[in-house]
Design a protein around this motif. Structure first.
Motif, PDB file in Angstrom:
ATOM      1  N   TRP A 134       7.189  -1.857  -7.394  1.00  0.00           N
ATOM      2  CA  TRP A 134       8.114  -0.776  -7.184  1.00  0.00           C
ATOM      3  C   TRP A 134       8.915  -1.066  -6.043  1.00  0.00           C
ATOM      4  O   TRP A 134      10.332  -0.980  -6.242  1.00  0.00           O
ATOM      5  N   ALA A 135       8.498  -1.369  -4.853  1.00  0.00           N
ATOM      6  CA  ALA A 135       9.288  -1.796  -3.621  1.00  0.00           C
ATOM      7  C   ALA A 135      10.103  -2.997  -4.175  1.00  0.00           C
ATOM      8  O   ALA A 135      11.554  -3.106  -3.546  1.00  0.00           O
TER       9      ALA A 135
ATOM     10  N   LYS B 145      -0.907  -4.762 -11.460  1.00  0.00           N
ATOM     11  CA  LYS B 145      -1.907  -4.865 -10.650  1.00  0.00           C
ATOM     12  C   LYS B 145      -1.651  -4.320  -9.367  1.00  0.00           C
ATOM     13  O   LYS B 145      -2.463  -3.665  -8.679  1.00  0.00           O
ATOM     14  N   ARG B 146      -0.464  -4.426  -8.982  1.00  0.00           N
ATOM     15  CA  ARG B 146      -0.030  -4.060  -7.422  1.00  0.00           C
ATOM     16  C   ARG B 146       1.410  -2.963  -7.700  1.00  0.00           C
ATOM     17  O   ARG B 146       2.335  -3.599  -7.283  1.00  0.00           O
ATOM     18  N   PRO B 147       1.320  -1.905  -8.165  1.00  0.00           N
ATOM     19  CA  PRO B 147       2.386  -1.216  -8.423  1.00  0.00           C
ATOM     20  C   PRO B 147       3.172  -0.731  -7.386  1.00  0.00           C
ATOM     21  O   PRO B 147       4.403  -0.732  -7.329  1.00  0.00           O
TER      22      PRO B 147
ATOM     23  N   GLN C  64       1.000  -1.242   0.037  1.00  0.00           N
ATOM     24  CA  GLN C  64      -0.158  -0.089  -0.145  1.00  0.00           C
ATOM     25  C   GLN C  64       0.931   1.191   0.076  1.00  0.00           C
ATOM     26  O   GLN C  64       0.551   2.466  -0.555  1.00  0.00           O
ATOM     27  N   HIS C  65       1.957   1.273   0.780  1.00  0.00           N
ATOM     28  CA  HIS C  65       2.746   2.449   1.032  1.00  0.00           C
ATOM     29  C   HIS C  65       4.066   2.359   0.496  1.00  0.00           C
ATOM     30  O   HIS C  65       4.800   3.378   0.677  1.00  0.00           O
ATOM     31  N   GLY C  66       4.729   1.420   0.198  1.00  0.00           N
ATOM     32  CA  GLY C  66       6.177   1.168  -0.076  1.00  0.00           C
ATOM     33  C   GLY C  66       6.855   1.129   1.254  1.00  0.00           C
ATOM     34  O   GLY C  66       6.202   0.952   2.260  1.00  0.00           O
TER      35      GLY C  66
ATOM     36  N   GLY D 192       9.314   2.810 -15.392  1.00  0.00           N
ATOM     37  CA  GLY D 192       8.684   3.761 -15.767  1.00  0.00           C
ATOM     38  C   GLY D 192       7.096   3.785 -15.540  1.00  0.00           C
ATOM     39  O   GLY D 192       6.587   4.568 -14.822  1.00  0.00           O
ATOM     40  N   PRO D 193       6.486   2.919 -15.859  1.00  0.00           N
ATOM     41  CA  PRO D 193       5.014   2.656 -15.580  1.00  0.00           C
ATOM     42  C   PRO D 193       4.559   2.342 -14.397  1.00  0.00           C
ATOM     43  O   PRO D 193       3.523   2.787 -13.717  1.00  0.00           O
ATOM     44  N   LEU D 194       5.493   1.658 -13.406  1.00  0.00           N
ATOM     45  CA  LEU D 194       5.195   1.426 -12.168  1.00  0.00           C
ATOM     46  C   LEU D 194       5.351   2.812 -11.532  1.00  0.00           C
ATOM     47  O   LEU D 194       4.437   3.145 -10.395  1.00  0.00           O
ATOM     48  N   ALA D 195       6.352   3.717 -11.825  1.00  0.00           N
ATOM     49  CA  ALA D 195       6.314   5.123 -11.299  1.00  0.00           C
ATOM     50  C   ALA D 195       4.964   6.074 -11.267  1.00  0.00           C
ATOM     51  O   ALA D 195       4.694   6.724 -10.582  1.00  0.00           O
TER      52      ALA D 195
END
Length: 215
Positions: free
Chosen positions: A111-112, A105-107, A30-32, A172-175
């Protein structure tokens, strides 16, 4: 006399530890890593902060365990996608689509796992956990070479290049956060087209096309 934990105590401790890890994983999703604190984890896991530190003496140790468990889930999903009886190109596509769609689906979680600044211990595990992905791609590429669907190549080099390209292309897309369904599909299609173009035996495709036009 040395105290020995009973099996029930051991089981209860294992359950508490797993609850802590799963709570931390959900918060990271949820928050990284940066937005997840030890008090937040303790609250969601319904344990005291002091007890949390008994299981995980540092935030780095907890997050490293979160990384390992979350990464293994993704590896297992990709391995399952590769296990079909379909043609190598279709299996390669299934792996890439599985990896990319799950990430999009869970960016925050993706990202993490892929790019968020982390402690050196977790960064080292990031590199180590690329190996299972490479091994999955190696098997599929070897099958493709054997069948003639893929060109002659070093499967280990190609697998490493695909893993690197896949991870880099997702950053890039995840950001951007959550993408629309159409935008997410376009990202996946572009990555898939690039990876297939890199390994396919284009001479076979050309021969089939020439044969078809001659007929």
């Amino acid at each position: 006399m040395t105290y020995r934990r009973t099996s029930k105590v051991e089981e209860r401790m294992a359950q508490t530890r797993e609850r802590i890890v799963l709570s931390a994983l959900e918060l990271v999703a949820q928050h990284g890593y940066g937005g997840t604190t030890m008090p937040l984890v303790a609250g969601l896991a319904e344990v005291s902060t002091g007890l949390l530190y008994q299981y995980f003496p540092s935030k780095t140790e907890l997050f490293d365990e979160v990384f390992k468990q979350a990464s293994q889930r993704e590896i297992d999903a990709c391995a399952a996608a590769a296990a079909s009886e379909s043609r190598p190109a279709e299996r390669l596509g299934a792996i890439i689509r599985t990896f990319a769609h799950r990430a999009l689906k869970r960016p925050k979680l993706a990202w993490a796992l892929l790019a968020e600044p982390v402690a050196p211990q977790i960064d080292e595990d990031r590199l180590r956990f690329r190996e299972p992905y490479r091994a999955i791609f190696v098997t599929v590429i070897e099958d493709g070479i054997e069948s003639g669907e893929f060109r002659a190549q070093n499967p280990h080099t190609s697998a490493a290049a695909i893993v690197g390209a896949l991870a880099e292309a997702m950053i890039g897309p995840l950001a951007l956060g959550v993408l629309s369904k159409r935008a997410a599909q376009r990202v996946v299609d572009d990555i898939l087209a690039l990876c297939l173009a890199a390994v396919l035996n284009h001479d076979v495709k050309k021969k089939k096309a020439d044969t078809g036009s001659a007929g």
